[in-house]
Design an enzyme around this catalytic site. Structure first.
Site, short mmCIF file in Angstrom:
data_model
loop_
_atom_site.label_atom_id
_atom_site.label_comp_id
_atom_site.label_asym_id
_atom_site.label_seq_id
_atom_site.Cartn_x
_atom_site.Cartn_y
_atom_site.Cartn_z
N HIS A 21 -4.80 15.08 -8.37
CA HIS A 21 -5.09 13.69 -8.74
C HIS A 21 -4.33 13.23 -9.98
O HIS A 21 -4.07 12.03 -10.12
CB HIS A 21 -6.60 13.50 -8.94
N ASP A 58 0.85 -1.19 0.00
CA ASP A 58 0.00 0.00 0.00
C ASP A 58 0.89 1.24 0.00
O ASP A 58 1.87 1.32 0.75
CB ASP A 58 -0.90 -0.01 1.24
N ILE A 59 0.55 2.22 -0.85
CA ILE A 59 1.32 3.47 -0.92
C ILE A 59 1.05 4.29 0.33
O ILE A 59 -0.11 4.55 0.68
CB ILE A 59 0.93 4.27 -2.18
N GLU A 84 -4.98 2.39 -3.83
CA GLU A 84 -3.51 2.42 -3.88
C GLU A 84 -2.91 1.14 -3.31
O GLU A 84 -1.74 1.11 -2.92
CB GLU A 84 -2.99 3.63 -3.12
N ARG A 107 13.02 -5.79 -1.12
CA ARG A 107 13.52 -5.29 -2.41
C ARG A 107 12.52 -4.34 -3.05
O ARG A 107 12.89 -3.28 -3.56
CB ARG A 107 13.82 -6.46 -3.35
N ASN A 113 -2.39 13.18 -3.18
CA ASN A 113 -3.48 13.73 -3.99
C ASN A 113 -3.84 15.15 -3.57
O ASN A 113 -4.07 16.04 -4.40
CB ASN A 113 -4.72 12.84 -3.89
N ASP A 135 -2.24 9.86 -10.06
CA ASP A 135 -2.30 8.80 -11.08
C ASP A 135 -0.90 8.41 -11.55
O ASP A 135 -0.61 7.23 -11.77
CB ASP A 135 -3.13 9.26 -12.28
#
Length: 300
Positions: free
Chosen positions: A177, A164-165, A207, A227, A172, A181
């Site tokens: 946005h 997950d980012i 995300e 990694r 955002n 993206d």
């Protein structure tokens, strides 16, 4: 889905010195819709399609070879658009729509012709495109349903990683946005490039990404996750050089027992643990370590 998954590699080619008769014979004998003109290095110069033929015979004098045909049709050698064999198919489709073209030569890293992508072949692939996330080019969550029978038959351990980012909402809010993206696409491509081609990378939602690693035990899950974490940290955004992105990852190992979704849930719990411990880190869990379900807040 990539360009190579849809393109045809049996491409009919002519060179600039080929005669008009040779060109016409290609269309008639092979019953094809397009021919690629290549130079001596097998790099594509232009495409001549079936709909170009009537125009050729309207000119006087009639062109005698392919070089003259290109001049007659006003096809500039420098205007040819090509795509790389490993490009996400959705990007190639966007090019076709933008420039209103129906055929794209496919080249390798040395710019040599290796195939041809046509709108007709893409249309045949429409059912498979249901399983493609159009923003990132990865498979989407629906694709997981197709994979489950294969996963159950697979011998040996399978690693699941949920990634997950970190702080994506803030990205955002601060950058907009469109930049969000770009971040999603860059992270998706980084994940895809840093696992084996046989492994799966799925945009699971928003995300969040699911990575499936075949023949991968828990120790290797941790190693691969680390990694991936480092490679994402190395992403540079040319238009926003100050933007730095990190991801949190949670992993587990599946050996064919119980429900696959239970293990994906376990990887998701490990991801939540990584978030709680400070983000930008990898955590792994075994099934016996799974906590009792409790309602948790959103992952940031």
């Amino acid at each position: 889905m990539l360009v190579k998954d849809v393109m045809i590699d049996d491409v009919f080619k002519v060179d600039p010195e080929s005669s008009l008769l040779e060109l016409v014979s290609c269309f008639i004998d092979k019953e094809i819709g397009s021919v690629v003109v290549v130079d001596q290095q097998q790099e594509p110069i232009q495409i001549i399609t079936l709909r170009d033929l009537p125009k050729i015979f309207l000119f006087a004098p009639t062109p005698s070879n392919v070089e003259e045909i290109l001049q007659t049709l006003g096809k500039d050698k420098k205007s040819l658009i090509t795509v790389k064999v490993g490009m996400p198919l959705i990007e190639a489709i966007n090019l076709m729509a933008r420039f209103n073209i129906s055929h794209l030569p496919v080249v390798d890293d040395n710019s040599k012709l290796v195939g041809l992508l046509s709108l007709k072949d893409i249309i045949k692939s429409v059912p498979n495109m249901m399983y493609i996330d159009h923003l990132t080019g990865l498979n989407n969550r629906l694709y997981l349903d197709l994979l489950i029978p294969k996963l159950k038959r697979t011998k040996g351990p399978i690693g699941f990683i949920m990634a997950d980012i970190d702080n994506f909402k803030n990205i955002n809010d601060l950058y907009g946005h469109l930049v969000g993206d770009e971040v999603l696409k860059a992270v998706a491509q980084t994940l895809r490039k840093n696992v084996k081609m046989s492994d799966e990378v799925i945009r699971y939602g928003g995300e969040e990404f699911l990575i499936i690693l075949y023949r991968c035990d828990l120790d290797k899950v941790k190693m691969v996750g680390e990694r991936l974490r480092q490679r994402v940290m190395e992403i540079n955004f040319e238009t926003n050089p100050n933007l730095k992105v990190t991801i949190s990852l949670g992993g587990c190992e599946y050996r064919g027992e119980k429900n696959i979704m239970e293990y994906i849930s376990l990887a998701d719990q490990a991801l939540y643990q990584a978030k709680q411990l400070g983000k930008n880190r990898v955590e792994v869990l075994r099934l016996e370590e799974k906590q009792e379900f409790c309602e948790i807040g959103p992952i940031l």
